[in-house]
Design a protein around this motif. Structure first.
Motif, PDB file in Angstrom:
ATOM      1  N   THR A 177     -19.801   6.866  83.061  1.00  0.00           N
ATOM      2  CA  THR A 177     -19.430   5.873  83.823  1.00  0.00           C
ATOM      3  C   THR A 177     -18.112   6.389  84.256  1.00  0.00           C
ATOM      4  O   THR A 177     -17.711   6.177  85.247  1.00  0.00           O
ATOM      5  CB  THR A 177     -18.973   4.522  82.935  1.00  0.00           C
TER       6      THR A 177
ATOM      7  N   LEU B 278     -27.422   6.849  84.240  1.00  0.00           N
ATOM      8  CA  LEU B 278     -26.595   5.728  83.592  1.00  0.00           C
ATOM      9  C   LEU B 278     -27.306   4.383  83.593  1.00  0.00           C
ATOM     10  O   LEU B 278     -27.366   3.593  82.512  1.00  0.00           O
ATOM     11  CB  LEU B 278     -25.509   5.424  84.482  1.00  0.00           C
TER      12      LEU B 278
ATOM     13  N   GLU C 187     -28.445   2.318  80.328  1.00  0.00           N
ATOM     14  CA  GLU C 187     -27.848   1.028  80.155  1.00  0.00           C
ATOM     15  C   GLU C 187     -28.971   0.093  79.800  1.00  0.00           C
ATOM     16  O   GLU C 187     -28.894  -1.097  79.228  1.00  0.00           O
ATOM     17  CB  GLU C 187     -26.936   0.432  81.347  1.00  0.00           C
TER      18      GLU C 187
ATOM     19  N   SER D 174     -22.899  -1.079  77.853  1.00  0.00           N
ATOM     20  CA  SER D 174     -22.733  -1.231  79.308  1.00  0.00           C
ATOM     21  C   SER D 174     -21.330  -1.747  79.405  1.00  0.00           C
ATOM     22  O   SER D 174     -20.889  -2.516  78.726  1.00  0.00           O
ATOM     23  CB  SER D 174     -23.560  -2.088  80.078  1.00  0.00           C
ATOM     24  N   ARG D 175     -20.527  -1.011  80.257  1.00  0.00           N
ATOM     25  CA  ARG D 175     -19.057  -1.353  80.385  1.00  0.00           C
ATOM     26  C   ARG D 175     -18.801  -2.439  81.429  1.00  0.00           C
ATOM     27  O   ARG D 175     -19.757  -2.373  82.747  1.00  0.00           O
ATOM     28  CB  ARG D 175     -18.091  -0.101  80.462  1.00  0.00           C
TER      29      ARG D 175
ATOM     30  N   SER E  30     -18.698  -0.557  85.026  1.00  0.00           N
ATOM     31  CA  SER E  30     -19.828   0.556  85.237  1.00  0.00           C
ATOM     32  C   SER E  30     -20.233   0.456  86.833  1.00  0.00           C
ATOM     33  O   SER E  30     -20.389  -0.564  87.207  1.00  0.00           O
ATOM     34  CB  SER E  30     -21.216   0.035  84.159  1.00  0.00           C
TER      35      SER E  30
END
Length: 667
Positions: free
Chosen positions: A12, A42, A46, A53-54, A57
């Motif tokens: 990220t 990524l 996720e 997960s941010r 992202s």
């Protein structure tokens, strides 16, 4: 070895850094391929570990969220409209009111271009983008956060010193002219009406329920305002510089002006220069720079006293309508085009203008030899707005739309409820035949870049290609004897045709050229049905059950596969080795809770996209069917599910379950 959470954090941070370098500093530190590979890594992580997960992202950039509706949100700070002026005299009056309101205290202005798009408000909390909201009525707007996150120039997170815990930025969301042109080209290609202008296109795009479609349209946003309960800056200039430094897309066209005369100079400069920008503008916004002085001047009931918009008049010209020509497109649409006496307008010489259809000719009461008014304004293609009746002579005859095709002489058809006429002779009308082949080879379709329209025309004239499937029958000996075809170019063409056999099914379906089936629709159909045979066998109701597939598209698909010639066309593509089914992703088993159970999915769901839901069922041992029958175990019902499916399931005694009940089954 890094844990999954550490890998997600690392990817990220890295991808956000590459995005910042590319969009803010115009530096490409990795190739597009390398960036995409990291993004895929990524996405996969996720999917396996969604809890890590941010919110910032970069996977949010590609969209994919399906919104059933857009919740209404009250603006923390009302989004007021500005007073407008069209003359320098009125602007001088505004300046005089400012001078009196500030008791002759020194002041300065910030001038900004007024971009023609959609006003958006972005809320950040602890440096993270939390909400993206439309202007609405100025007091309440729609929450379109998933769509705003697809704007690649909009920071998903903001880092650095002196950042308020909560703040808001405002800007103009827009569709770049390049994206608008590409979108209209695709719409024309599949037989749909063209969008009028980029502003309308932007407004419609930001309100789409599928953020994946929004992402593909490459929307953008110029940020022009910073708001916070904390007094972070003393001037608007400081806030613009800070936002630029923090990664926001601030247009470099703004300028600080000490006097109203400098404002006039700015207005006159951009009157012509604005046409070189990647988006439309319709004026200038003039704001007091000092925030203290803004507070002193205050507001009226509708607008601030410290700002005003100067609007440019729509660019117009008068010229002679010399003739009307009629163009036949790939899908048979016949479009009238006005041929004009050349006239300068908005920095270009205009020779032609779109008239759209027979209804527009009738509405304008156009006649050959009329003097007409044309405008660009927010339009990309100049359009005729009206006729100068004072210059019309009595001998001019009304324009009658042709009833036969100008290319092949076939009688034109006009379907009930549609504005366009079209030629039904798709197998014998030259521009339709060549248009279908040109559509087939384009980049979004079979991507045969060794071919072009001129080459296709030569092949057609020589009788080598009358159908896209004929491309796969071309031989070296057929081509090397043609004028100006050398050995290297012939080999490139044949290699390009051969390579196209590896193109994914979703692009093949788009290339086949079914009316109203653009690249996005083709992707939805292939994702849902998986292969060409399932699509060909689907009835109207089955097609309508696919998300965002309406009756018009469904009817067109049914009619296409009912025709014997089209069935033969598909058979020839199959024989050539073209991909006519979607490759299944490797399925990771999660258990056998649904073993032996069959499901039909209908509607929109809170926690899953439909493809994810299908994978979830299969990962737990279940099977997804396309239609309701007596052998079906469960109809998994989301919001807005098809009423026909529900009725049939009830009649057959099939159990209807909700999303929550489904989740209980797989716990």
């Amino acid at each position: 070895m890094m844990s999954p959470q550490e890998q997600i954090n690392n990817l990220t941070e890295k991808l956000n850094y590459y995005n910042h370098q590319y969009y803010q500093n115009s530096v490409s530190e990795v190739t597009d391929f390398e960036f995409d590979q990291l993004l895929v890594q990524l996405q996969e992580l996720e999917k396996q570990f969604p809890q890590f997960s941010r919110p910032d992202s970069p996977t949010h950039r590609v969209g994919g969220t399906i919104s059933k509706e857009f919740p209404s949100v009250t603006h923390i700070y009302p989004m007021l409209s500005l007073g407008n002026t069209y003359s320098e005299e009125e602007l001088s009056d505004f300046d005089e009111r400012v001078r009196k309101g500030l008791n002759n205290e020194a002041y300065e202005y910030i001038c900004e271009l007024k971009f023609d798009g959609v006003a958006l408000s972005m809320r950040y909390e602890n440096g993270i983008l939390e909400k993206g909201v439309t202007r609405g009525d100025g007091v309440r707007g729609d929450d379109i956060t998933a769509n705003v996150r697809t704007i690649r120039t909009m920071p998903l997170s903001v880092r650095g010193n002196n950042i308020p815990v909560k703040f808001e930025v405002r800007g103009e969301g827009f569709m770049p002219l390049s994206s608008f042109d590409a979108l209209n080209k695709e719409r024309e290609d599949i037989g749909e009406a063209l969008l009028a202008n980029p502003r309308n296109a932007a407004s419609g795009t930001f309100k789409m329920q599928d953020s994946g479609v929004v992402a593909r349209r490459k929307m953008d946003c110029y940020v022009y305002s910073f708001l916070s309960d904390d007094e972070v800056f003393e001037t608007h200039e400081e806030s613009l510089i800070w936002m630029k430094e923090r990664g926001f897309n601030v247009s470099p066209t703004w300028k600080k002006c000490q006097t109203v005369e400098e404002v006039f100079e700015y207005i006159r400069y951009w009157d012509t220069e604005r046409h070189k920008l990647p988006l439309n503008t319709d004026g200038i916004v003039i704001k007091i720079n000092s925030f203290d002085q803004r507070r002193e001047l205050g507001f009226t009931a509708k607008s601030p006293r410290w700002a005003i918009a100067y609007k440019y008049k729509a660019e117009a010209a008068t010229t002679l309508l010399e003739s009307i020509s009629y163009q036949v497109g790939r899908t048979g649409n016949v479009t009238p085009v006005a041929n004009l006496k050349p006239v300068p307008l908005a920095g270009t010489v205009v020779k032609r203008a779109s008239v759209h259809n027979a209804n527009e000719i009738e509405r304008l009461d156009l006649r050959i030899g009329d003097w007409v008014f044309i405008e660009k304004g927010g339009e990309i293609i100049p359009k005729i707005t009206s006729v100068d009746l004072s210059r019309r002579t009595s001998d001019l005859e009304t324009i009658i739309f042709p009833d036969t095709c100008p290319e092949c002489g076939t009688g034109l058809i006009r379907k009930e409820g549609e504005a366009n006429h079209y030629c039904p002779n798709e197998k014998g009308c030259p521009p339709q035949i060549k248009g279908k082949i040109e559509h087939f080879i384009q980049r979004k379709a079979m991507n045969i870049d060794s071919l072009g329209s001129e080459t296709i025309n030569v092949f057609y004239q020589k009788g080598l290609v009358k159908n896209p499937a004929d491309l796969y029958d071309l031989q070296y000996d057929d081509l090397i004897v043609l004028d100006r075809f050398k050995e290297k170019s012939v080999k490139n063409i044949l290699e390009g045709v051969e390579k196209s056999k590896t193109i994914p099914f979703k692009q093949v379906l788009f290339a086949i050229g079914i009316r109203y089936v653009g690249a996005t629709v083709a992707e939805k159909l292939t994702s849902y049905f998986k292969n060409i045979d399932a699509i060909a066998a689907a009835d109207l109701q089955a097609l309508i059950s696919v998300p965002e597939i309406g009756e018009r598209i469904a009817q067109s698909v049914v009619e296409f596969f009912q025709e014997t010639e089209n069935q033969e066309y598909i058979a020839r593509l199959r024989q050539a080795g073209v991909q006519l089914e979607q490759e299944d992703e490797e399925l990771v088993s999660e258990g056998n809770a649904l073993e032996g159970k069959t499901f039909v999915i209908s509607g929109v769901f809170q926690n899953f996209e439909r493809d994810d839901l299908k994978r979830k069922i299969e990962a737990n041992g279940g099977k997804v069917l396309s239609g309701v029958s007596g052998k079906l175990n469960y109809l998994l019902a989301g919001d807005g599910m098809g009423p026909a499916k529900l009725e049939k399931a009830t009649k057959l005694g099939v159990q209807v379950i909700s999303e929550d009940e489904f989740l209980e089954m797989i716990k």
